[in-house]
Design a protein around this motif. Structure first.
Motif, PDB file in Angstrom:
ATOM      1  N   ASP A   1     -97.316 -16.547 -18.777  1.00  0.00           N
ATOM      2  CA  ASP A   1     -97.186 -16.707 -17.334  1.00  0.00           C
ATOM      3  C   ASP A   1     -96.087 -17.673 -16.905  1.00  0.00           C
ATOM      4  O   ASP A   1     -95.263 -17.316 -16.066  1.00  0.00           O
ATOM      5  N   PRO A   2     -96.045 -18.869 -17.479  1.00  0.00           N
ATOM      6  CA  PRO A   2     -94.955 -19.769 -17.098  1.00  0.00           C
ATOM      7  C   PRO A   2     -93.589 -19.150 -17.370  1.00  0.00           C
ATOM      8  O   PRO A   2     -92.632 -19.408 -16.635  1.00  0.00           O
ATOM      9  N   LEU A   3     -93.523 -18.346 -18.399  1.00  0.00           N
ATOM     10  CA  LEU A   3     -92.253 -17.715 -18.747  1.00  0.00           C
ATOM     11  C   LEU A   3     -91.823 -16.762 -17.629  1.00  0.00           C
ATOM     12  O   LEU A   3     -90.660 -16.729 -17.229  1.00  0.00           O
ATOM     13  N   ASP A   4     -92.815 -16.013 -17.130  1.00  0.00           N
ATOM     14  CA  ASP A   4     -92.496 -15.119 -16.017  1.00  0.00           C
ATOM     15  C   ASP A   4     -92.060 -15.900 -14.796  1.00  0.00           C
ATOM     16  O   ASP A   4     -91.173 -15.471 -14.049  1.00  0.00           O
ATOM     17  N   ALA A   5     -92.698 -17.057 -14.613  1.00  0.00           N
ATOM     18  CA  ALA A   5     -92.352 -17.869 -13.457  1.00  0.00           C
ATOM     19  C   ALA A   5     -90.943 -18.426 -13.604  1.00  0.00           C
ATOM     20  O   ALA A   5     -90.227 -18.614 -12.630  1.00  0.00           O
ATOM     21  N   LYS A   6     -90.577 -18.692 -14.865  1.00  0.00           N
ATOM     22  CA  LYS A   6     -89.247 -19.236 -15.106  1.00  0.00           C
ATOM     23  C   LYS A   6     -88.158 -18.210 -14.871  1.00  0.00           C
ATOM     24  O   LYS A   6     -87.050 -18.544 -14.471  1.00  0.00           O
TER      25      LYS A   6
ATOM     26  N   HIS B   1     -82.430 -22.915 -16.833  1.00  0.00           N
ATOM     27  CA  HIS B   1     -83.357 -22.919 -17.969  1.00  0.00           C
ATOM     28  C   HIS B   1     -82.634 -22.916 -19.310  1.00  0.00           C
ATOM     29  O   HIS B   1     -83.240 -23.106 -20.343  1.00  0.00           O
TER      30      HIS B   1
ATOM     31  N   GLN C   1     -90.808 -27.858 -20.112  1.00  0.00           N
ATOM     32  CA  GLN C   1     -91.773 -27.081 -20.903  1.00  0.00           C
ATOM     33  C   GLN C   1     -91.021 -26.304 -21.968  1.00  0.00           C
ATOM     34  O   GLN C   1     -90.819 -25.106 -21.844  1.00  0.00           O
TER      35      GLN C   1
ATOM     36  N   ALA D   1     -93.741 -21.649 -24.473  1.00  0.00           N
ATOM     37  CA  ALA D   1     -94.424 -21.450 -23.206  1.00  0.00           C
ATOM     38  C   ALA D   1     -95.263 -20.176 -23.232  1.00  0.00           C
ATOM     39  O   ALA D   1     -94.836 -19.171 -23.783  1.00  0.00           O
TER      40      ALA D   1
ATOM     41  N   LYS E   1     -85.578 -13.890 -21.367  1.00  0.00           N
ATOM     42  CA  LYS E   1     -86.754 -14.365 -22.103  1.00  0.00           C
ATOM     43  C   LYS E   1     -86.503 -14.305 -23.599  1.00  0.00           C
ATOM     44  O   LYS E   1     -86.863 -15.210 -24.350  1.00  0.00           O
TER      45      LYS E   1
END
Lengths: 317, 346
Positions: free
Chosen positions: A165-170, A214, A158, A162, A185
Motif C-alpha cells: 500500500d505505501p508503495l502505491d501511495a508513493k 522517491h 521508508q 515497503a 516500483k
C-alpha cells in the motif's frame, strides 16, 4: 545518323540512369558501412533497402533506353509518347537542366564525399535537449514536489521493504501513467543501481523524473555524449542521447544533468559512462534531476549511438 | 520551370521571412546567424540525407502505384468506383486513407493519376489532405506519443475530418476549372489501356504485350520519380537548412503568448516538413510549453500543408488552387483547434 532530338534524349536517359544508380549505390554504401542507422531508424531501414532495389530497376530501364537510342532502334523512345499526359519531353534550356540534375547530384555528392558523422552537441543545441524525459507525461494526482533548494540527496524515510500500500501511495498513477508507475516500483525495489538502458532510455528517464523525489539518493548508471549549454554551471554537464523515431530529422535529444568537479575536463561530444547518486536541483526555473557523479569513464561511441522509443514499453510481461 | 517557381514563391517567402524577423524583434528572441563551419555542414548533411532517404520508399511506392493505375486500371473502372453524390464523394475521399495509408510524398502522384483517370478533382484533393492523417498508422503513432492525453489523438482525427470535409464541399461547390496544371487531350488518355494500347505504343517488340507493359511501368515510374524528386530534394534542402540554423529555444518562447501559439505551431509544422507518422513525437516534445490547441494545430495543419508538399503540390496543381488550399487549411485548422480546445480540453 542521330538527330539532335534523340541525342539530347539519349543524354537525358543516360544522366537519369546514372543518378538513379547513384542513389541506389548510396543506400548500398550506407548499408555496407553500417551507417544507414545514422540517418534512418531500424524500423524504417527495411523499406529504404527495398527502395534501393526499385531505384536499380529504374536505372537499368533508363540505361537500356539510352542504349536502344544509341543503337539507333526506332522504337526505343516510344514510351515517351504514350499519351499519358506528362510532360515527358525534357526541357530544352541548358541551365534549367543543369539546375535540375545539379539538385539530384548535390545529395549524392554530400553522401559520398563527406564522412558520415553522428548527431552531437551542435544539433542538440538547435533542437533543445529535454532534461526531464518525455514532456508529454504529466504527474498524476499529486501536487508538484516542493523544490529542494539544496541538492543534498535525502534518503527517503521508508526505505525498508515497503509493503504494497505505501508503495502505491508513493507512485500514484492515473490510467495513462500506470506503465510508468509500474516501472518505477520495479526500479525502486531493485537492489542494484538503476541502469538507464539503451532499450528504454526515454522511458526510464521519464519514469525517474515523474517520481524523482522517491529516487533521490539512488545510484543511476547512464551513458551518452557530453553536452553543455552556456547557462550551465562550470561543474555541470549533460549526459545525452538522441532519440529517433523515423529519421534524423525527427530525432530529439534527451539527457540528464551530472555534477562533477572534473566535469570541465570532458570535451563536448565525447562519450562517457557515468554512475552517480540522484539529486535534485534547479535549472532554467525548473526543478530537474541531477546526478552527483561517483564514477565517470570515457567510452567509445557505441555502434548505434541513437536510442528509439520502445513500443513494447508497458506491454512486456 | 524551377525558376518560374522561384519567382512565384519569392514574394511570399520574403514576406514570411520579414514576418519572422518582426516576431523575432518584437519578442526579443535570441537568434544567431550560424557561421558555416564543418559541424554545421555535417548537421545539415545528416538532416538533408535522412529526409531524402526516408521519403524514397514512399515516393517510389507512390510513382509505382501511379504507373500501375495508369497501365492496368481503366478510366471506366475508376469512374464507376467513385461515388457521384458529392457528400458521399467527400466522405469517400477523406476516408480513403484508412484503406491506403500512404504518406503525403507518395500520395500526390497517385492522386494526379486518379484525377486524370476521371476521379472528380475535389475527391482527389480531399484524399491528399485527409489521407496523411486519417489512417491507422498515424492514429496509432499519435496515440503512442500522447499516451496520457488520448483525447488529442481522437481530436486529431476528428478535426482533420471536419476540415477536409468542409474543404471538399467548398471545392465541389466553387471549383469549376480543372485544378491540374496541364490540359490533356482526354481522348488520348482513354486510349492507353484500351485495345489500341500496343498500336499506340509501337514498342520495340510490338508482339510482346507483357514486356511492353513492363517497360511502360518502369518508364512512367522513373520519369515521375524525377518529376516529384526535384521538389522533394528542394524541400528537404530548405527544411534541413532551417532545422540546422534556427534554434528551438528561439521558438518555444512564443508558447507563453497563448493567442499566438496555434498560428506559430502551424508555421513551425510548415517549416519542419516531417512525415505525419512521426510528427506526433515531435509535437509531444512541445507538450510542456504549448497548450493542446497549439499542438492540435501542429498535428492537423502540418501533414496537410508543409514546405515539402507545397512544392510537390505546385508541381501538379495550379498555383491558385494550391494557395486557396493553404489559406483554407490555415483558417479552418485555426478555428477548429480553438473550438476543440474549448470543447474537449477545458
Amino acid at each position: 545518323m542521330m538527330s539532335e532530338g534523340s541525342r539530347s534524349r539519349l543524354l537525358h536517359h543516360l544522366l537519369r540512369g546514372l543518378l538513379l544508380a547513384g542513389f541506389a549505390m548510396l543506400i548500398l554504401h550506407l548499408v555496407r558501412s553500417g551507417d544507414l542507422g545514422l540517418y534512418i531508424a531500424p524500423r524504417m531501414a527495411g523499406y529504404v533497402k527495398l527502395s534501393a532495389l526499385g531505384l536499380y530497376a529504374a536505372a537499368v530501364y533508363q540505361l537500356y533506353a539510352a542504349l536502344q537510342l544509341w543503337l539507333g532502334r526506332r522504337g526505343a523512345g516510344s514510351a515517351y509518347d504514350c499519351g499519358c499526359g506528362h510532360d515527358h519531353a525534357p526541357s530544352a534550356s541548358l541551365w534549367k537542366n543543369a539546375l535540375l540534375y545539379g539538385l539530384f547530384v548535390f545529395p549524392l555528392a554530400l553522401g559520398f564525399l563527406l564522412p558520415d558523422t553522428i548527431m552531437g552537441s551542435t544539433l542538440a543545441a538547435k533542437k533543445g535537449v529535454s532534461f526531464a524525459g518525455a514532456h508529454n507525461v504529466e504527474r498524476a494526482a499529486q501536487p508538484a514536489a516542493t523544490p529542494q533548494p539544496t541538492a543534498a540527496p535525502e534518503v527517503p524515510e521508508q526505505d525498508i521493504a515497503a509493503p504494497q500500500d505505501p508503495l502505491d501511495a508513493k507512485f500514484p498513477a492515473d490510467v495513462y501513467t500506470e506503465t510508468y508507475a509500474a516501472h518505477a516500483k520495479k526500479l525502486y525495489l531493485q537492489e542494484q543501481a538503476i541502469a538507464v538502458p539503451e532499450q528504454q532510455f526515454i522511458e526510464t528517464l521519464t519514469t525517474l523524473d515523474l517520481y524523482r523525489q522517491h529516487f533521490v539518493g539512488k545510484t543511476v548508471v547512464v551513458s551518452g555524449f557530453v553536452y553543455r549549454e552556456p547557462a550551465m554551471p562550470k561543474d555541470w554537464l549533460a549526459v545525452s542521447r538522441f532519440a529517433m523515431n523515423c529519421c534524423s530529422a525527427d530525432s530529439l535529444p534527451y539527457g540528464i544533468m551530472l555534477r562533477a568537479d572534473e566535469a570541465g575536463s570532458y570535451d563536448a561530444d565525447s562519450w562517457i559512462e557515468v554512475s552517480g547518486r540522484l539529486g535534485l536541483d534547479e535549472y532554467g526555473g525548473n526543478e530537474i534531476m541531477i546526478l552527483e557523479a561517483t564514477r565517470i569513464a570515457p567510452i567509445a561511441a557505441p555502434e548505434s549511438p541513437y536510442v528509439y522509443p520502445d513500443y513494447e514499453f508497458g506491454f512486456e510481461p | 520551370m524551377l525558376s518560374r517557381l522561384l519567382l512565384r514563391l519569392a514574394p511570399s517567402l520574403l514576406t514570411l521571412s520579414c514576418l519572422g524577423m518582426v516576431i523575432v524583434i518584437w519578442f526579443d528572441l535570441p537568434l544567431r546567424i550560424p557561421a558555416i563551419d564543418e559541424t554545421a555542414l555535417h548537421s545539415f548533411k545528416i538532416i538533408f540525407l535522412s529526409l531524402i532517404l526516408e521519403a524514397f520508399p514512399f515516393i517510389l511506392l507512390g510513382v509505382l502505384v501511379s504507373s500501375l493505375l495508369q497501365v492496368f486500371v481503366s478510366d471506366r473502372m475508376i469512374q464507376r468506383l467513385t461515388p457521384r453524390q458529392p457528400v458521399l464523394g467527400v466522405l469517400f475521399g477523406s476516408l480513403l486513407g484508412v484503406i491506403f495509408p500512404l504518406c503525403e510524398c507518395g500520395m500526390i502522384p497517385v492522386v494526379r493519376r486518379l484525377i486524370r483517370k476521371g476521379m472528380p478533382a475535389y475527391i482527389g484533393i480531399v484524399f491528399i489532405l485527409a489521407g496523411p492523417i486519417v489512417n491507422p498508422v498515424v492514429y496509432s503513432s499519435t496515440f503512442m506519443a500522447f499516451r496520457n492525453t488520448p483525447a488529442l489523438a481522437y481530436s486529431r482525427m476528428g478535426l482533420a475530418l471536419a476540415v477536409t470535409i468542409t474543404i471538399g464541399l467548398l471545392l465541389y461547390r466553387y471549383m469549376r476549372r480543372n485544378p491540374l496544371r496541364e490540359h490533356l487531350p482526354q481522348s488520348a488518355m482513354a486510349q492507353v489501356v484500351g485495345p489500341g494500347h500496343d498500336a499506340d505504343h509501337s514498342h520495340a517488340h510490338p508482339a510482346n504485350r507483357a514486356q511492353g507493359r513492363f517497360t511502360a511501368i518502369l518508364g512512367h515510374a522513373s520519369d515521375e520519380f524525377f518529376e516529384m524528386g526535384k521538389y522533394l530534394i528542394f524541400g528537404a534542402l530548405l527544411t534541413a537548412l532551417i532545422q540546422t540554423s534556427l534554434p528551438r529555444e528561439a521558438l518555444s518562447g512564443i508558447g507563453e503568448y497563448a493567442w499566438l501559439s496555434p498560428i506559430f505551431m502551424m508555421g513551425f509544422a510548415f517549416l519542419l516538413s516531417i512525415c505525419s507518422t512521426s510528427d506526433a513525437f515531435v509535437a509531444a516534445s512541445f507538450a510542456g510549453s504549448f497548450n493542446s490547441d497549439a499542438l492540435l494545430a501542429f498535428l492537423v495543419f502540418g501533414p496537410m500543408i508543409d514546405l515539402k508538399n507545397t512544392l510537390m503540390l505546385l508541381a501538379v496543381f495550379r498555383t491558385r488552387i494550391v494557395l486557396t488550399l493553404i489559406v483554407l487549411c490555415f483558417v479552418l485548422v485555426l478555428i477548429g483547434s480553438y473550438m476543440f480546445h474549448v470543447a474537449v480540453f477545458t
